[in-house]
Structures are given as structure tokens and as C-alpha cells.
Design an enzyme around this catalytic site. Structure first.
Site, short mmCIF file in Angstrom:
data_model
loop_
_atom_site.label_atom_id
_atom_site.label_comp_id
_atom_site.label_asym_id
_atom_site.label_seq_id
_atom_site.Cartn_x
_atom_site.Cartn_y
_atom_site.Cartn_z
CG ASP A 1 -1.83 1.19 1.27
OD1 ASP A 1 -1.46 2.25 0.75
OD2 ASP A 1 -2.93 1.06 1.80
CG HIS A 2 1.17 4.44 -3.05
ND1 HIS A 2 -0.11 4.13 -3.44
CD2 HIS A 2 1.24 5.79 -3.06
CE1 HIS A 2 -0.77 5.23 -3.69
NE2 HIS A 2 0.02 6.27 -3.45
CG HIS B 1 -4.44 4.55 -0.36
ND1 HIS B 1 -3.49 3.57 -0.39
CD2 HIS B 1 -4.69 4.88 -1.66
CE1 HIS B 1 -3.17 3.30 -1.67
NE2 HIS B 1 -3.89 4.08 -2.44
C1 BG6 Z 1 -3.85 5.15 -5.87
C2 BG6 Z 1 -5.23 5.31 -6.46
O1 BG6 Z 1 -3.78 3.97 -5.12
O2 BG6 Z 1 -3.57 6.25 -5.04
C3 BG6 Z 1 -5.31 6.60 -7.25
O3 BG6 Z 1 -5.50 4.21 -7.32
C4 BG6 Z 1 -4.91 7.76 -6.38
O4 BG6 Z 1 -6.62 6.79 -7.78
C5 BG6 Z 1 -3.58 7.50 -5.71
O5 BG6 Z 1 -4.83 8.91 -7.20
C6 BG6 Z 1 -3.27 8.57 -4.68
O6 BG6 Z 1 -1.97 8.40 -4.23
P1 BG6 Z 1 -1.00 9.64 -4.04
O7 BG6 Z 1 0.24 9.06 -3.47
O8 BG6 Z 1 -0.83 10.24 -5.41
O9 BG6 Z 1 -1.74 10.54 -3.13
#
Ligand code: BG6
Length: 527
Positions: free
Chosen positions: A195-196, A258
């Protein structure tokens, strides 16, 4: 994990052990935008072993030279800092490529031969990890084929791991099935569900902030806290991802992963250590303690929206229904807001309001802890809403920092109170380290630290929180979309969600530009 973990020495990360990384989906966006720039940053920080190599696998017909040339070109666009030719050359000559179809059993025989040859040439000591940057329908087939090819077997002290990208399932049942399928091949300790959001410094900092300071934990509960608001607002629309987003929507795309990560880190009890399972146990307990919504509650406590045409930063932007690969009558939500309650001693009755959406007025991810109002015996003749409440905001992005709002006397002869903010800006203190957000996660996978990755039960518990909402929505008639303008803060129904609790959504000031949105309020004269 992260702070003070086994992979750190004197507060510095250790160089990762020798290994070969295999990227499935190497011709895709994630590889060029995040993975390769992150590996480059790790090299610059001396965190990659000399005995390291990357094998990219994708359908495109490329040879090693073409693959390297492509990524060199991409680095000009996606590197997070100026590319130093010596360090890039080091990484570039460790990049290899294999063209093939992920469903073709023959391809895995060729992959095995290439991995073993590369392992010998680079002395990677038999350690491999497979990064599945593919469409989700390939997760199970790829893992199965890797197993059949004997590439996942751990023996003679070497390790084999698989990193599985998001989305991990599209509901509780599919996530459970995916877990069952991949666990037929891999043991839980070999699976790294990414989960980034957990790669973000400020997300990791939540634990340090809460548990590394003596003053916050004693007031971190229902006695002092009135509500928690978590916002993940984006200015971007669905961009080129209409195809995926149509079947996902804001709820699936952002909430079980997230946003619930942010909820668990904010709400969890102190873990007994920073070992992976100790932290994940506490996070999972919170997920289990979140009250499951009845269909009736799902209607009352969840609001959804879809953007209409509007204006962002002075530019006209189209409605969601006019985006590429989106149905002209789509009922997919691009915004969701919900109220969660956590049934435990620390949080009972304290609402956690969550909202996320695309094409909103600002890009802003933050966790705001709203404290209870002071008893107002001294300020009896002042209307309640004029009294400042203390608000602690953990800014996740784009600004990274923490701010605390409190009331202060405005200088002058009139007794007047103003809301002021005390700010900590990450960059001011620690400078700006170029990062894609994937460095920590890739390094943790190489050193075998799974703290920042999702365990099977955790992913399933996340899906079980949103399952009643999915059920209620699929049983309801299609909503009247679009219902918010691009460039606004979302649909009115999201405001109503808080309005019935007598509170409202708040975005705090931007800590880098130091905007001050709060007014001063004159108080009743001091007695
Ligand atoms: C991703 C979603 O996991 O996270 C995207 O699929 C979203 O829709 C993105 O834009 C948001 O991540 P960050 O790091 O750009 O806020």
C-alpha cells in the site's frame, strides 16, 4: 519496521542483501514512474547491494539494450533528482529484459533460466523477489506459474518473496479468494501486499509522533478528542485510468486501503514493539473494532458524489462522464465521505470522518484531530461557535508537517481571541530528500521487513469494513450524478453528513504558504 528496526544501524538503513528483482509489468507506468527512479535513489543512498540485478518482464518485444535505453529516457522525465551518470550506469547495466505472456507456461522456463544465469553472474546468492506490477487478474496466474517453475521455494538460506500491488481484490470475497490462491504457493512471510501510502514519510511519522512523545498519548482518547477528520483530496481527475476506475470508484480505490491505513495508525494502541506482527496486530484490532454499518446506517453515514465539469486552477475541466473510457451515464462515484465509529474503550462514540475525492479544490491529505471545547464558564456571553477548539493536524501531502491550533489573545484593549497555528514543516527541519515513496518499501522487502505491508487478515478486515456499504449501494437505485462541480469540495451530501453532528469539514491552512484562514473573535469582556 521503520523506526529502530532490524534493518537499521545507528539510525541509518543497512545496505540491502544481494538479490534479483523481477518486475512483471516492466513496460508499464509504475515501473518507469516509481520503481526504477526509486531503485536509482536507493543506489545513490548506497542502499543497494553490488550484487543486485533487475529483470523486467512484459509482453512488449524488447531486448536488454532497448529496455535500458527506454528507461534511460524515462529517467529524464521521472527521476526525482538530477541523474548522475555514474550511478545511473551502475543500475542500467544491471537491467535485463524478458519478453513474454504472463499466462504462458513456457515463458516461466525461460524466466527461470534467465534468473539463474543473472544470479550467477551477479552473485545474488539465490535471493529473488517478484514484483507484480500487473493488472490484478494476473496476480494468481503469475504466482501459480512461479511456484510450478520452482522459483518460490526457499531453501539453503536464500529467500523468495512476492510483492503484490493494489487492488488486492475488489470486495471481501475476492480478497479472501486471492489470499487463498496465492497462499497455496507462498507462505504468508513471503507475501508483501503493498500500500504505497505507507511509503510516505509523514504516514510513518504518525507512530513516532504518537508513541515517541510523552505528551500526546495521555490525551489521545475520547475524553479529550471530539472527532477525527481524515481527508485525501485530489485535484486530478481519473486521467487515463477511466477503464479501471469505472469498475473501482472512490470507495474501493481509496478506502479499504489508504484511508483505513490512516485510521488504524491514528487509532491503534501502542504495539509492544516495532516488529511487523506487533504493529499489524494492533492495526488489525482497530479494523475489527470499527462498527459495521447496517443497510440503513450505510445510507445515513456514507455520502457519495461524482464530479461535473468545472474549473481547477483557472482551467476548465470536463465532467467525469466525459472522460476517456467512462460511460456517458456512469454511476461510478469519484467522491466518498463516511462516518466510522470504533467500538473500543479509547474511541467509543468518537466519530472518524473520512472523505476522499477527485477533482476537488486542492490536493491535500491530512489527519485532523479535533479536541473538545474548553468549558466556557469564563466566556458565557460569547457564542459557542466563536470559541477556538484545539486542532492538531498531521499534514501528509503535499505539505508535510504538523500544526497545532489554539486560541490566543489578540493584542489590544479589547478582550479578543484569535485562532493561531504553531507549525512544524518537515522540509524546514530536515530538508527535502528526493523520493518517489517506493524507496522504503522496496528496501524493506529486500531486507525482509514486512511492517509496512499488509497481512492477509488485515486486508480482509479492511474489506469487511466497506462490505456493507458496497451491499447497500448495489441494492439502491443509481444515484443522481453528477452532484459536485470539479474544483469544489465535493457534494452537499458530504456536508450534511457532518452537519447532523453539528460540526463541519475543515481544511487547515497550508503550512508552506502560511495562509491564515481563521478569524479573530471578540469575547465577552473579562470579568
Ligand atoms: C492510488 C489510487 O492507489 O492512489 C489513485 O488508485 C490515487 O486513484 C492515488 O490517485 C493517490 O496516491 P497519491 O500518493 O498520489 O496521493
Amino acid at each position: 519496521m521503520t523506526p529502530m528496526a532490524a534493518n537499521e544501524k545507528n539510525g541509518r538503513l543497512n545496505t540491502a542483501p544481494p538479490c534479483v528483482m523481477v518486475i512483471f509489468g516492466a513496460a508499464g507506468d509504475l515501473t518507469k514512474r516509481k520503481l526504477i527512479p526509486a531503485l536509482y535513489n536507493l543506489k545513490v543512498s548506497n542502499l543497494l547491494s553490488d550484487n543486485f540485478a533487475v529483470i523486467g518482464v512484459a509482453r512488449a518485444e524488447l531486448n536488454d539494450e532497448e529496455f535500458r535505453r527506454r528507461l534511460s529516457d524515462d529517467m529524464r522525465e521521472f527521476a526525482t533528482a538530477e541523474v548522475n551518470s555514474g550511478e545511473w550506469q551502475w543500475l542500467e547495466e544491471r537491467l535485463y529484459y524478458l519478453s513474454g505472456d504472463f499466462n504462458d507456461g513456457q515463458m516461466y522456463a525461460r524466466l527461470k533460466a534467465l534468473v539463474e544465469k543473472t544470479d550467477q553472474e551477479r552473485n545474488a546468492q539465490g535471493n529473488y523477489f517478484f514484483y507484480l506490477a500487473t493488472a490484478p487478474e494476473f496476480f494468481t496466474p503469475v504466482v501459480r506459474q512461479l511456484g510450478r517453475a520452482g522459483l518460490t521455494r526457499e531453501e539453503n538460506h536464500h529467500w523468495r518473496r512476492a510483492v503484490i500491488e493494489k487492488p488486492f481484490g475488489r470486495d471481501l470475497e475476492s480478497a479472501q479468494k486471492l489470499n487463498r490462491d496465492i497462499k497455496r504457493v507462498l507462505k504468508e512471510h513471503q507475501i508483501y501486499r503493498i500500500d504505497h501510502y505507507l511509503g510516505k514519510e509523514t504516514v510513518q511519522n504518525i507512530l513516532i509522533f504518537r508513541f515517541g512523545n510523552g505528551i500526546f498519548e495521555p490525551i489521545w482518547n475520547r475524553r479529550y478528542i471530539d472527532c477525527v477528520q481524515i481527508t485525501a483530496a485530489e485535484k486530478v481527475g481519473v486521467e487515463e485510468r477511466g477503464g479501471y476506475y469505472e469498475s473501482a470508484g472512490a470507495l474501493r480505490d481509496m478506502v479499504p486501503n489508504h484511508l483505513l491505513q490512516l485510521v488504524t495508525l491514528t487509532a491503534m494502541e501502542p504495539p509492544i514493539s516495532f516488529e511487523a506482527d506487533a504493529v499489524r496486530d494492533e492495526q488489525t484490532k482497530i479494523l475489527h473494532a470499527i462498527q459495521r454499518l447496517s443497510p440503513d446506517e450505510a445510507a445515513k453515514r456514507v455520502a457519495r458524489g461524482q464530479y461535473d465539469a468545472g474549473e481547477i486552477d483557472g482551467e476548465k475541466v470536463p465532467a467525469y462522464r466525459s472522460e476517456p473510457n467512462v460511460a456517458p451515464d456512469s454511476s461510478t462515484e469519484t467522491f466518498v465521505a463516511l462516518k466510522l465509529l470504533i467500538d473500543n474503550w479509547r474511541w467509543a462514540d468518537i466519530p472518524f470522518y473520512l472523505r476522499t475525492g477527485k477533482r476537488l479544490a486542492a490536493r491535500d491529505t491530512e489527519i485532523a484531530i479535533q479536541f473538545k471545547r474548553a468549558p466556557f464558564v469564563l466566556f458565557r456571553e460569547t457564542s459557542v461557535e466563536q470559541l477556538t477548539t484545539n486542532r492538531l493536524v498531521l499534514h501528509i501531502q503535499p505539505d508535510e508537517g504538523i500544526s497545532l491550533r489554539f486560541g490566543a489573545k489578540v493584542p489590544g484593549s479589547v478582550m479578543s481571541i484569535g485562532a493561531v497555528d504553531m507549525d512544524f514543516d518537515y522540509e524546514d527541519y530536515f530538508g527535502n530528500t528526493p523520493s518517489t515513496g517506493y524507496e522504503r518499501l522496496l528496501h524493506d522487502c529486500m531486507v525482509g521487513d514486512a511492517t509496512l505491508f499488509q497481512r492477509a487478515d488485515q486486508v480482509e478486515a479492511g474489506w469487511s469494513v466497506v462490505a456493507p456499504i458496497q451491499a447497500a449501494w448495489s441494492a439502491a437505485p443509481p444515484p443522481a450524478f453528477p452532484n459536485y462541480k470539479a474544483g469544489s469540495w465535493g457534494p452537499k451530501v458530504a456536508d450534511d453528513l457532518l452537519g447532523c453532528d453539528d460540526t463541519q469539514w475543515e481544511i487547515t491552512h497550508d503550512i508552506t504558504t502560511k495562509k491564515r484562514p481563521h478569524g479573530n473573535h471578540e469575547l465577552a469582556p473579562a470579568r
